[in-house]
Design an enzyme around this catalytic site. Structure first.
Site, PDB file in Angstrom:
ATOM      1  N   ARG A  30      72.330  -0.399 -40.994  1.00 15.66           N
ATOM      2  CA  ARG A  30      73.223   0.245 -41.976  1.00 15.66           C
ATOM      3  C   ARG A  30      73.105   1.767 -41.926  1.00 15.66           C
ATOM      4  O   ARG A  30      74.053   2.481 -42.242  1.00 15.66           O
ATOM      5  CB  ARG A  30      72.948  -0.278 -43.392  1.00 15.66           C
ATOM      6  CG  ARG A  30      71.609   0.129 -43.983  1.00 15.66           C
ATOM      7  CD  ARG A  30      71.351  -0.555 -45.324  1.00 15.66           C
ATOM      8  NE  ARG A  30      70.190  -0.025 -46.007  1.00 15.66           N
ATOM      9  CZ  ARG A  30      68.918  -0.313 -45.710  1.00 15.66           C
ATOM     10  NH1 ARG A  30      68.652  -1.141 -44.705  1.00 15.66           N
ATOM     11  NH2 ARG A  30      67.917   0.203 -46.395  1.00 15.66           N
ATOM     12  N   HIS A  31      71.936   2.248 -41.482  1.00 18.61           N
ATOM     13  CA  HIS A  31      71.766   3.706 -41.408  1.00 18.61           C
ATOM     14  C   HIS A  31      72.576   4.283 -40.251  1.00 18.61           C
ATOM     15  O   HIS A  31      73.098   5.399 -40.339  1.00 18.61           O
ATOM     16  CB  HIS A  31      70.289   4.060 -41.269  1.00 18.61           C
ATOM     17  CG  HIS A  31      69.482   3.505 -42.395  1.00 18.61           C
ATOM     18  ND1 HIS A  31      69.673   3.904 -43.690  1.00 18.61           N
ATOM     19  CD2 HIS A  31      68.527   2.541 -42.419  1.00 18.61           C
ATOM     20  CE1 HIS A  31      68.850   3.221 -44.482  1.00 18.61           C
ATOM     21  NE2 HIS A  31      68.144   2.392 -43.730  1.00 18.61           N
TER      22      HIS A  31
ATOM     23  N   CYS B 110      61.268  28.890 -41.093  1.00 19.07           N
ATOM     24  CA  CYS B 110      61.521  30.236 -41.626  1.00 19.07           C
ATOM     25  C   CYS B 110      60.798  30.299 -42.966  1.00 19.07           C
ATOM     26  O   CYS B 110      59.964  29.432 -43.241  1.00 19.07           O
ATOM     27  CB  CYS B 110      63.018  30.563 -41.714  1.00 19.07           C
ATOM     28  SG  CYS B 110      63.991  29.547 -42.834  1.00 19.07           S
ATOM     29  N   GLY B 111      61.072  31.279 -43.794  1.00 23.02           N
ATOM     30  CA  GLY B 111      60.322  31.420 -45.039  1.00 23.02           C
ATOM     31  C   GLY B 111      60.463  30.199 -45.934  1.00 23.02           C
ATOM     32  O   GLY B 111      59.478  29.562 -46.314  1.00 23.02           O
ATOM     33  N   THR B 112      61.702  29.858 -46.264  1.00 21.82           N
ATOM     34  CA  THR B 112      61.956  28.688 -47.121  1.00 21.82           C
ATOM     35  C   THR B 112      62.402  27.468 -46.326  1.00 21.82           C
ATOM     36  O   THR B 112      62.391  26.355 -46.851  1.00 21.82           O
ATOM     37  CB  THR B 112      63.094  28.992 -48.117  1.00 21.82           C
ATOM     38  OG1 THR B 112      64.260  29.349 -47.355  1.00 21.82           O
ATOM     39  CG2 THR B 112      62.721  30.127 -49.059  1.00 21.82           C
ATOM     40  N   GLY B 113      62.896  27.683 -45.128  1.00 22.95           N
ATOM     41  CA  GLY B 113      63.492  26.598 -44.341  1.00 22.95           C
ATOM     42  C   GLY B 113      64.988  26.473 -44.587  1.00 22.95           C
ATOM     43  O   GLY B 113      65.689  25.754 -43.868  1.00 22.95           O
ATOM     44  N   ILE B 114      65.484  27.182 -45.586  1.00 27.08           N
ATOM     45  CA  ILE B 114      66.896  27.011 -45.968  1.00 27.08           C
ATOM     46  C   ILE B 114      67.840  27.601 -44.919  1.00 27.08           C
ATOM     47  O   ILE B 114      68.780  26.947 -44.466  1.00 27.08           O
ATOM     48  CB  ILE B 114      67.177  27.621 -47.358  1.00 27.08           C
ATOM     49  CG1 ILE B 114      66.389  26.858 -48.429  1.00 27.08           C
ATOM     50  CG2 ILE B 114      68.670  27.568 -47.688  1.00 27.08           C
ATOM     51  CD1 ILE B 114      66.440  27.501 -49.810  1.00 27.08           C
ATOM     52  N   GLY B 115      67.582  28.835 -44.529  1.00 31.46           N
ATOM     53  CA  GLY B 115      68.479  29.479 -43.552  1.00 31.46           C
ATOM     54  C   GLY B 115      68.539  28.693 -42.249  1.00 31.46           C
ATOM     55  O   GLY B 115      69.633  28.451 -41.701  1.00 31.46           O
ATOM     56  N   MET B 116      67.389  28.271 -41.757  1.00 32.37           N
ATOM     57  CA  MET B 116      67.344  27.501 -40.507  1.00 32.37           C
ATOM     58  C   MET B 116      68.099  26.177 -40.657  1.00 32.37           C
ATOM     59  O   MET B 116      68.791  25.736 -39.741  1.00 32.37           O
ATOM     60  CB  MET B 116      65.892  27.228 -40.089  1.00 32.37           C
ATOM     61  CG  MET B 116      65.146  28.461 -39.606  1.00 32.37           C
ATOM     62  SD  MET B 116      65.838  29.150 -38.076  1.00 32.37           S
ATOM     63  CE  MET B 116      64.419  30.130 -37.501  1.00 32.37           C
TER      64      MET B 116
ATOM     65  N   HIS C 149      65.694   6.826 -41.762  1.00 34.14           N
ATOM     66  CA  HIS C 149      67.045   6.629 -42.299  1.00 34.14           C
ATOM     67  C   HIS C 149      68.078   7.586 -41.718  1.00 34.14           C
ATOM     68  O   HIS C 149      69.244   7.226 -41.595  1.00 34.14           O
ATOM     69  CB  HIS C 149      67.036   6.780 -43.828  1.00 34.14           C
ATOM     70  CG  HIS C 149      66.408   5.610 -44.532  1.00 34.14           C
ATOM     71  ND1 HIS C 149      66.525   5.404 -45.881  1.00 34.14           N
ATOM     72  CD2 HIS C 149      65.641   4.589 -44.062  1.00 34.14           C
ATOM     73  CE1 HIS C 149      65.865   4.291 -46.228  1.00 34.14           C
ATOM     74  NE2 HIS C 149      65.312   3.786 -45.133  1.00 34.14           N
TER      75      HIS C 149
ATOM     76  N   ASP D 190      61.350  32.440 -37.430  1.00 34.69           N
ATOM     77  CA  ASP D 190      61.485  33.888 -37.602  1.00 34.69           C
ATOM     78  C   ASP D 190      60.087  34.426 -37.925  1.00 34.69           C
ATOM     79  O   ASP D 190      59.094  33.684 -37.836  1.00 34.69           O
ATOM     80  CB  ASP D 190      62.534  34.231 -38.675  1.00 34.69           C
ATOM     81  CG  ASP D 190      62.123  33.822 -40.083  1.00 34.69           C
ATOM     82  OD1 ASP D 190      61.050  33.194 -40.250  1.00 34.69           O
ATOM     83  OD2 ASP D 190      62.875  34.126 -41.034  1.00 34.69           O
ATOM     84  N   HIS D 191      60.012  35.688 -38.326  1.00 34.50           N
ATOM     85  CA  HIS D 191      58.708  36.298 -38.634  1.00 34.50           C
ATOM     86  C   HIS D 191      57.991  35.578 -39.775  1.00 34.50           C
ATOM     87  O   HIS D 191      56.774  35.425 -39.757  1.00 34.50           O
ATOM     88  CB  HIS D 191      58.899  37.782 -38.975  1.00 34.50           C
ATOM     89  CG  HIS D 191      59.852  38.002 -40.117  1.00 34.50           C
ATOM     90  ND1 HIS D 191      61.220  37.796 -39.981  1.00 34.50           N
ATOM     91  CD2 HIS D 191      59.644  38.337 -41.417  1.00 34.50           C
ATOM     92  CE1 HIS D 191      61.803  38.034 -41.149  1.00 34.50           C
ATOM     93  NE2 HIS D 191      60.876  38.357 -42.028  1.00 34.50           N
TER      94      HIS D 191
HETATM   95  C1  RB5 Z   1      63.083  36.134 -44.439  1.00 35.94           C
HETATM   96  O1  RB5 Z   1      62.646  37.047 -45.386  1.00 35.94           O
HETATM   97  C2  RB5 Z   1      63.650  34.898 -45.108  1.00 35.94           C
HETATM   98  O2  RB5 Z   1      64.827  35.194 -45.756  1.00 35.94           O
HETATM   99  C3  RB5 Z   1      63.847  33.784 -44.110  1.00 35.94           C
HETATM  100  O3  RB5 Z   1      62.640  33.503 -43.496  1.00 35.94           O
HETATM  101  C4  RB5 Z   1      64.327  32.444 -44.652  1.00 35.94           C
HETATM  102  O4  RB5 Z   1      63.562  32.057 -45.749  1.00 35.94           O
HETATM  103  C5  RB5 Z   1      65.778  32.309 -44.872  1.00 35.94           C
HETATM  104  O5  RB5 Z   1      66.281  31.265 -45.292  1.00 35.94           O
END
Ligand code: RB5
Length: 152
Positions: free
Chosen positions: A135-136, A68-74, A101, A11-12
């Site tokens: 095993r993995h 993405c910003g944190t990688g969490i959403g992706m 693994h 993303d941006h």
């Molecule tokens: C965008 O502001 C941010 O929420 C996105 O890049 C990402 O971190 C979501 O998990």
């Protein structure tokens, strides 16, 4: 390093890192499929992550990178796809384990979390590492069984 095909999307918030990782991948002779985003206008990360995860899920590309910003959403969205094993990493050891693994086929990086040098190192390590199987594989088979159960 062998010729590798790899899709990449962000993303941006991850675009700058995506561009840097793309440049790195090209420098090691990988074939890069750039799935956007291509400017800094604010976008919704699923609009870029979903097409990439779908491509990996369908086997159209063997592996991908999402930023993405944190990688969490992706990570959240990618792991909803059958056959996708997306690993969010922020250190080199985890990047290596993600392949050895977990046989992760998508590497996810937080563009606002780690620096470009570390991101390149994690990507290189993940690409070069080999899945250990044994095993993995037994453990991954249990996840595949779960996916099959949930997709009935
Ligand atoms: C965008 O502001 C941010 O929420 C996105 O890049 C990402 O971190 C979501 O998990």
């Amino acid at each position: 390093m062998d010729k590798k095909t790899i899709a990449i999307a962000s993303d941006h918030a991850g675009r700058e890192m995506k561009e840097d990782l793309k440049e790195f991948l090209e420098s090691i002779d990988a074939e890069v499929v750039d799935m956007g985003v291509n400017d800094d206008k604010s976008v919704d990360y699923p609009d870029y992550g979903i097409p990439l995860a779908e491509k990996v899920s369908k086997g159209e590309v063997p592996r991908g990178v999402l930023v993405c910003g944190t990688g969490i959403g992706m990570s959240i969205l990618a792991n909803k796809f059958k056959g996708v094993r997306a690993a969010l990493v922020s250190d080199v050891f985890t990047a290596r384990m993600a392949k050895e693994h977990n046989n992760a086929n998508i590497l996810v990086i937080g563009g606002r979390i780690v620096g470009k040098g570390l991101a390149r190192e994690m990507l290189k390590t993940w690409i070069e590492a080999k899945f250990e199987g044994g095993r993995h594989q037994t453990r991954l088979d249990k996840i595949t069984e779960l996916e099959n159960r949930n997709h009935k």
